[in-house]
Each structure stands twice: as C-alpha cells, then as structure tokens.
Design a protein around this motif. Structure first.
Motif, PDB file in Angstrom:
ATOM      1  N   ALA A  43       0.826  -1.206   0.000  1.00 21.90           N
ATOM      2  CA  ALA A  43       0.000   0.000   0.000  1.00 21.90           C
ATOM      3  C   ALA A  43       0.861   1.257   0.000  1.00 21.90           C
ATOM      4  O   ALA A  43       0.544   2.237  -0.676  1.00 21.90           O
ATOM      5  N   ALA A  44       1.978   1.225   0.732  1.00 19.66           N
ATOM      6  CA  ALA A  44       2.846   2.402   0.803  1.00 19.66           C
ATOM      7  C   ALA A  44       3.475   2.721  -0.549  1.00 19.66           C
ATOM      8  O   ALA A  44       3.649   3.891  -0.905  1.00 19.66           O
ATOM      9  N   TYR A  45       3.803   1.684  -1.315  1.00 26.15           N
ATOM     10  CA  TYR A  45       4.420   1.886  -2.621  1.00 26.15           C
ATOM     11  C   TYR A  45       3.410   2.295  -3.693  1.00 26.15           C
ATOM     12  O   TYR A  45       3.754   2.993  -4.641  1.00 26.15           O
ATOM     13  N   ARG A  46       2.148   1.866  -3.537  1.00 26.88           N
ATOM     14  CA  ARG A  46       1.182   2.046  -4.621  1.00 26.88           C
ATOM     15  C   ARG A  46       0.109   3.092  -4.333  1.00 26.88           C
ATOM     16  O   ARG A  46      -0.675   3.430  -5.227  1.00 26.88           O
ATOM     17  N   LEU A  47       0.052   3.609  -3.110  1.00 29.81           N
ATOM     18  CA  LEU A  47      -0.960   4.600  -2.770  1.00 29.81           C
ATOM     19  C   LEU A  47      -0.319   5.855  -2.186  1.00 29.81           C
ATOM     20  O   LEU A  47       0.687   5.760  -1.491  1.00 29.81           O
ATOM     21  N   PRO A  48      -0.906   7.013  -2.440  1.00 29.31           N
ATOM     22  CA  PRO A  48      -0.460   8.207  -1.721  1.00 29.31           C
ATOM     23  C   PRO A  48      -0.745   8.043  -0.226  1.00 29.31           C
ATOM     24  O   PRO A  48      -1.699   7.362   0.165  1.00 29.31           O
ATOM     25  N   GLY A  49       0.073   8.668   0.600  1.00 26.46           N
ATOM     26  CA  GLY A  49      -0.100   8.530   2.036  1.00 26.46           C
ATOM     27  C   GLY A  49      -1.464   8.972   2.517  1.00 26.46           C
ATOM     28  O   GLY A  49      -2.025   8.386   3.451  1.00 26.46           O
ATOM     29  N   GLY A  50      -2.028  10.000   1.886  1.00 24.82           N
ATOM     30  CA  GLY A  50      -3.337  10.486   2.293  1.00 24.82           C
ATOM     31  C   GLY A  50      -4.433   9.463   2.079  1.00 24.82           C
ATOM     32  O   GLY A  50      -5.310   9.278   2.929  1.00 24.82           O
TER      33      GLY A  50
END
Length: 258
Positions: A43-50
C-alpha cells in the motif's frame, strides 16, 4: 529483519507459552506482522499517504462492529458518530485532490486494516497468558512472525548485497521504536482499555505527523486541515468509554428531573 530481532530481544526471560497459547500467538503474528507488514508496504508503494490514511481511519468503525460477536459488546450511536467524524477529519487533514487510486494498493490497505482490526479484538478477547507481561506477548508474536517471514524473504528477495550506515540506523529505529516500544505499549494499553477506545487513539497518527511536519519541515496548514485536525480530536474524545458514561449519566440526570 524487523520482526525477528524484536522477538528475540523481547522473549528473554519470558516463559514458554503453552500449546494453546502458541497457536493463538501464531494467529496474532500473522495478523499483526507477517501478513500485515507485506500489505502495508504494498500500500505504501502504490498509494499516496493520504489515501492510505483515510482507509486506515475506518479502523475504529471496523473494530466496533467486530467487537459485537467476539466481545459481546453493543454498538452505540456515539461510536458511529465518532468514527465518521474521524474519517472525515483524516480526509480533510491529509487527502489531496490530485490523489491517484490504485486497485492493488486499495485492496492491500483494506486487507491491512481488516487484519489489524481483527488482531486488536482477538487480543482483547484472549488476554494474555498468566504470568506473561505485555513485553513477553510482543516478543512471542514478533518471533513467530519473523520465523514465518524468514524463508519467504530468503526465497523471494534474498539477503541484501550491502548495508549502509543509514540502512542500519533505519533498521535499529524500526526494531527499537516502531517494534519493541510501540507494540509493547500497544499490548499494555489493550490490557487496560477497550478495543474500540484504543483503536480510536490511532486516529492521532495523522495529527502527530502533521504537527511534526509543521515543526520540523516548516509546513503550513490551511483552514480545511485545521478543521480536520479538530474533528479528529473530537472523534478521539467521543470514542472513549468515559464519554459514553458521562453521556449516560447526563441522560439519567435529565430524565430524573423530568
């Protein structure tokens, strides 16, 4: 590399769990670490933090629902209100209009939220072995998680070619702060508070990150972000058992006057 050293350090002096508890620790090790960590990194690699933070903000509502069949609790209207306020607050605080969505990242983050919510409720349901502290519980869970991840890591990634001082420093931070200290405090808190109350406190994560950005990186807040932070703080307060008790006493007092 994060789980195994944490477990090896924390089980020192801890009693060996029974077979029943070893099986429980194995389940919790998957939910807290060996299954959770890969999903979080995807998720950290594929999604913006927000976007990831907004999905994670649904954890309190999930725990409230799961607690009904597993802990015998009931859903209170104030918990739903608090959960929705928290989700809206996190969205206002961290979500950007240009945030991109990724199906794999969304599924990974949703899976991580479900895993962590289930682990929280199961930890509250099972408690801990007699004579074992929260540090020992943390150690056995992370030891089993590290042993589970070790062969997978060696097969898929192998050992790193080299480690820099920065890499080693990051690993030490993950083991000491994000592993030993954070999870020991988490299990200690779960022994003393309800599952939903502890989960509502996790909504403070984006507020803390935003404050650190303001202090360390000289970042600025707009009006919507300030409103989001306020909504999060209100959500955390409403999500605590003391608020339910105060509300119930208040209603009883008003009813007696009538």
């Amino acid at each position: 590399m994060r789980s195994l050293p944490t477990g090896l350090v924390l089980i020192i002096g801890s009693p060996i769990p029974s077979r029943r508890w070893m099986a429980r620790f194995l389940v919790l090790s998957v939910l807290y670490a060996s299954g959770l960590f890969p999903l979080l990194f995807i998720a950290a690699y594929r999604l913006p933090g927000g976007v990831a933070a907004v999905i994670n903000s649904l954890s309190p509502l999930l725990v409230v629902v799961i607690s009904v069949p597993l802990l015998g609790t009931r859903i209170r209207a104030i918990q739903i209100v608090a959960g929705l306020l928290g989700a809206v607050g996190v969205a206002l605080l961290v979500l950007r209009s240009d945030a991109r969505l990724d199906a794999v990242g969304l599924m990974a983050m949703a899976g991580a939220v479900i895993m962590f919510g289930a682990a929280t409720v199961l930890t509250k349901r099972w408690g801990h072995p007699e004579g074992m502290t929260s540090i020992g519980v943390t150690g056995w869970i992370f030891l089993l998680a590290g042993l589970t991840l070790l062969p997978v890591t060696l097969l898929i990634e192998g050992l790193p070619d080299h480690l820099t001082a920065r890499n080693i420093g990051g690993l030490i931070y993950l083991v000491l702060i994000s592993g030993i200290l954070a999870y020991a405090l988490w299990f200690w808190g779960l022994q003393r508070l309800s599952a939903s109350a502890v989960t509502f406190l996790t909504l403070l994560n984006p507020v803390t990150a935003a404050l650190l950005g303001w202090v360390v990186l000289d970042q600025r807040f707009n009006h919507w972000q300030v409103l989001g932070a306020v909504l999060i703080l209100i959500s955390v307060v409403l999500g605590q058992p003391g608020t339910y008790d105060w509300t119930r006493r208040r209603r009883s007092a008003l009813a007696s006057r009538v």
